[in-house]
Motif scaffolding. Structure first.
Motif, PDB file in Angstrom:
ATOM      1  N   TYR A  80      -2.359  -4.562  10.782  1.00  0.00           N
ATOM      2  CA  TYR A  80      -2.453  -2.955  10.506  1.00  0.00           C
ATOM      3  C   TYR A  80      -2.418  -2.391   8.659  1.00  0.00           C
ATOM      4  O   TYR A  80      -0.898  -2.707   9.123  1.00  0.00           O
ATOM      5  CB  TYR A  80      -2.622  -1.629  11.102  1.00  0.00           C
ATOM      6  CG  TYR A  80      -3.233  -0.409  10.182  1.00  0.00           C
ATOM      7  CD1 TYR A  80      -4.622  -0.268  10.717  1.00  0.00           C
ATOM      8  CD2 TYR A  80      -2.468  -0.042   9.006  1.00  0.00           C
ATOM      9  CE1 TYR A  80      -5.554   0.505   9.613  1.00  0.00           C
ATOM     10  CE2 TYR A  80      -3.570   1.435   8.496  1.00  0.00           C
ATOM     11  CZ  TYR A  80      -4.613   1.181   8.339  1.00  0.00           C
ATOM     12  OH  TYR A  80      -5.468   1.957   8.083  1.00  0.00           O
ATOM     13  N   VAL A  81      -3.374  -3.382   8.247  1.00  0.00           N
ATOM     14  CA  VAL A  81      -2.777  -3.167   6.785  1.00  0.00           C
ATOM     15  C   VAL A  81      -4.166  -1.835   5.999  1.00  0.00           C
ATOM     16  O   VAL A  81      -5.532  -2.356   5.902  1.00  0.00           O
ATOM     17  CB  VAL A  81      -3.298  -3.874   5.410  1.00  0.00           C
ATOM     18  CG1 VAL A  81      -2.704  -4.091   4.267  1.00  0.00           C
ATOM     19  CG2 VAL A  81      -1.519  -5.384   6.494  1.00  0.00           C
ATOM     20  N   GLY A  82      -3.565  -1.069   5.477  1.00  0.00           N
ATOM     21  CA  GLY A  82      -4.576   0.198   5.033  1.00  0.00           C
ATOM     22  C   GLY A  82      -4.061  -0.039   3.456  1.00  0.00           C
ATOM     23  O   GLY A  82      -3.143  -0.249   3.153  1.00  0.00           O
ATOM     24  N   SER A  83      -5.223   1.135   2.890  1.00  0.00           N
ATOM     25  CA  SER A  83      -4.840   1.716   1.645  1.00  0.00           C
ATOM     26  C   SER A  83      -5.652   2.823   1.335  1.00  0.00           C
ATOM     27  O   SER A  83      -6.007   3.167   2.573  1.00  0.00           O
ATOM     28  CB  SER A  83      -5.167   0.891   0.522  1.00  0.00           C
ATOM     29  OG  SER A  83      -4.933   1.215  -0.670  1.00  0.00           O
ATOM     30  N   CYS A  84      -5.691   3.189   0.360  1.00  0.00           N
ATOM     31  CA  CYS A  84      -6.115   4.961  -0.418  1.00  0.00           C
ATOM     32  C   CYS A  84      -8.012   4.375  -0.668  1.00  0.00           C
ATOM     33  O   CYS A  84      -8.216   5.625  -1.507  1.00  0.00           O
ATOM     34  CB  CYS A  84      -5.176   5.104  -1.384  1.00  0.00           C
ATOM     35  SG  CYS A  84      -3.699   5.519  -1.042  1.00  0.00           S
TER      36      CYS A  84
END
Length: 428
Positions: free
Chosen positions: A293-297
Motif C-alpha cells: 500500500y502506498v497512499g497520500s493526501c
C-alpha cells in the motif's frame, strides 16, 4: 422502498469468487431469468422466450414467497431450501421477514451454480431486495441485469460495488403492455447479446494494481500509471464511495497485487457528511490482506456535496467552490484535517504489510496551490502533523514528507518508486 434496505449491502460470502469463477466442465452455461412467479409470471416467460429464441439455454427461477406457479425450472421452494434454517424460515406471514430470508436463500442458491452465463431479474421493490444482493455475488464481467421499478431513483444501494445494470421499465411490472413489451424485449436481447458476445479479457502477465483518482489529482495519477505500465496493469478508480469499495473488494479477492491510494477524499466525506463517503471499513482490505500500500493526501482539502442547495445549513458560510453544476466542494479546516489525519493514522496502524504514506507539502489537489481557491498551508499542516503523530512507524510502515505539490511529476515519480519498493518487500 425496499422491504429491508439492509439486505442490499450483503457482503460476499466468498470474496475470491468476485472475479475468477471456477466453471464446472459438466455444466452447460445458460441464462437465468429470475423473479416472483406469482406476480411477474407473464413478464418472466416473455423474457425467457425471447432469450431462448436467440439460441441460448435458459433457466426460469421463482423467488416468490407465496407459492410457485407451473412452468418454472426452479421453484421457490427449491430456492428457499438453501436458507440455513430451511424453507419454513422463508415462507412466513411477515412480508419483510420473508423477503429477507428469501434474499439470503437466493444468494446461497446462486453461489452454488456453476452454469450461470448471465442473469436477468424482473422486480418491484421487494423482488429487487431479493435479487440485487445475489446478483452482486456473481463474478465481475458475468452479465447481470435487473429491470426494476426502483431504477428510476437512486440505485447505489442495489448496484453497490458491482457491475449490475439496472433498467427502468417506465410503467409498473403488472402484466405486458405496449411499453413493457418493448422495454423487456430490449432487456432480453441486451442480455442475450452480452452472453453470446462475451468479451474475454486479453491475456496479460502483468499484475493489476488499483489506484484512486479525482479530477483534481488526475495529473499525478496519469504520471504514475505511465511509470507503472511496463510492469503493472493500472486500474484507476474514481475515489467516491462506490469506486473505492469496488477497488477494495477486488483487492481482497486477490485480483489486485497492490493499492496506490493517492486520492483519499472519501474519508472527509465519511467524517463530515459528504455525498461520497468512504465505507467504515476503509483500508480494512489492506489490513486484512497485507498487500503493498502506498497512499497520500490527494483531495483531503475538500468535502463533496452535490448542487449548492444540498450543502447543509451548518456549512453554508464555509469556503465553497462549484466544481461543476452538480458538485459543490467545501474546504476542510485545520480542526477537520486533524480529525482526518488521526483517522488515517489509526487505520494505517492496522496494516501489517508494507505501507508508505507520502505527504505533498506544497498542496494536496489542483485547487490547493498558490492562487487556488483552496490554498491553505495552515489547514494542510494540521493534516500532515496529525498523520505523523498518529502513525506508528517501523521498518514496514513509513510516513514521508516531500517538498512538492501532489500534481508535480516528481511526486508521481516518488509514489511509483516507493510502490516498487513496497512490492519488493511484500510477502504476498
Amino acid at each position: 422502498m425496499p422491504s429491508n434496505p439492509r439486505l442490499l449491502r450483503t457482503p460476499l460470502a466468498h470474496p475470491r469468487s468476485l472475479v475468477t469463477p471456477v466453471p464446472d466442465p459438466s455444466s452447460t452455461p445458460r441464462a437465468y431469468i429470475v423473479g416472483t412467479g406469482d406476480t411477474k409470471g407473464e413478464e418472466l416467460r416473455y423474457v425467457r422466450d425471447l432469450v431462448a429464441a436467440t439460441g441460448l439455454l435458459t433457466s426460469l427461477v421463482d423467488i416468490g414467497t407465496r407459492g410457485t406457479p407451473n412452468g418454472f425450472d426452479v421453484s421457490a421452494a427449491e430456492v428457499a431450501s438453501f436458507h440455513p434454517e430451511g424453507t419454513t424460515r422463508v415462507f412466513v406471514q411477515d412480508r419483510g421477514e420473508a423477503v429477507a430470508a428469501m434474499a439470503l436463500a437466493f444468494t446461497r442458491f446462486l453461489q452454488q451454480r456453476t452454469d450461470v452465463a448471465g442473469a436477468i431479474g424482473l422486480a418491484g421493490s421487494g423482488g429487487s431486495a431479493i435479487i440485487a444482493p445475489a446478483f452482486r455475488t456473481l463474478p465481475v464481467g458475468v452479465p447481470k441485469m435487473l429491470v426494476s421499478t426502483m431504477a428510476g431513483s437512486d440505485v447505489s444501494a442495489y448496484v453497490d460495488a458491482s457491475d449490475l445494470q439496472m433498467l427502468n421499465p417506465v410503467t409498473d411490472l403488472a402484466g405486458l403492455n405496449r411499453v413493457t413489451r418493448v422495454i423487456l424485449g430490449n432487456a432480453a436481447h441486451a442480455l442475450a447479446g452480452m452472453v453470446s458476445r462475451r468479451i474475454v479479457p486479453p491475456a496479460d502477465e502483468r499484475p493489476a494494481v488499483g489506484l484512486t483518482m479525482y479530477g483534481v489529482t488526475t495529473p499525478c495519477l496519469q504520471a504514475i500509471v505511465a511509470r507503472l505500465k511496463p510492469t503493472f496493469d493500472g486500474l484507476v478508480f474514481h475515489a467516491t464511495s462506490t469506486g473505492v469499495r469496488s477497488l477494495e473488494r477486488l483487492l481482497e479477492s486477490g485480483y489486485l497485487a497492490g493499492f496506490i491510494d493517492v486520492t483519499t477524499s472519501d474519508i472527509p466525506d465519511l467524517l463530515f457528511g459528504g455525498f461520497f463517503p468512504a465505507s467504515t471499513d476503509r483500508l480494512g482490505a489492506t489490513a486484512r490482506t497485507g498487500f503493498p500500500y502506498v497512499g497520500s493526501c490527494g483531495a483531503l482539502d475538500m468535502v463533496n456535496f452535490r448542487a449548492p442547495e444540498t450543502v447543509p445549513d451548518r456549512y453554508r458560510k464555509r469556503k465553497l467552490h462549484p466544481h461543476n453544476p452538480y458538485i459543490t466542494l467545501m474546504r476542510t479546516t485545520p480542526e477537520e484535517n486533524r480529525l482526518v489525519g488521526h483517522w488515517i493514522g489509526e487505520r494505517l496502524n492496522r496494516c501489517a504489510g508494507p505501507v508508505r504514506f507520502l505527504i505533498p507539502e506544497k498542496g494536496v489537489s489542483g485547487l490547493d496551490a498558490p492562487g487556488g481557491p483552496f490554498f491553505d498551508p495552515e489547514a494542510d499542516e494540521a493534516l500532515f502533523a496529525a498523520i505523523e503523530e498518529s502513525v506508528v512507524q517501523n521498518a514496514s510502515r513509513r510516513v514521508l514528507r516531500l517538498p512538492l505539490h501532489l500534481n508535480d511529476p516528481r511526486f508521481a515519480e516518488a509514489i511509483s518508486t516507493h510502490f516498487f519498493e513496497a512490492v519488493k518487500n511484500s510477502k504476498c
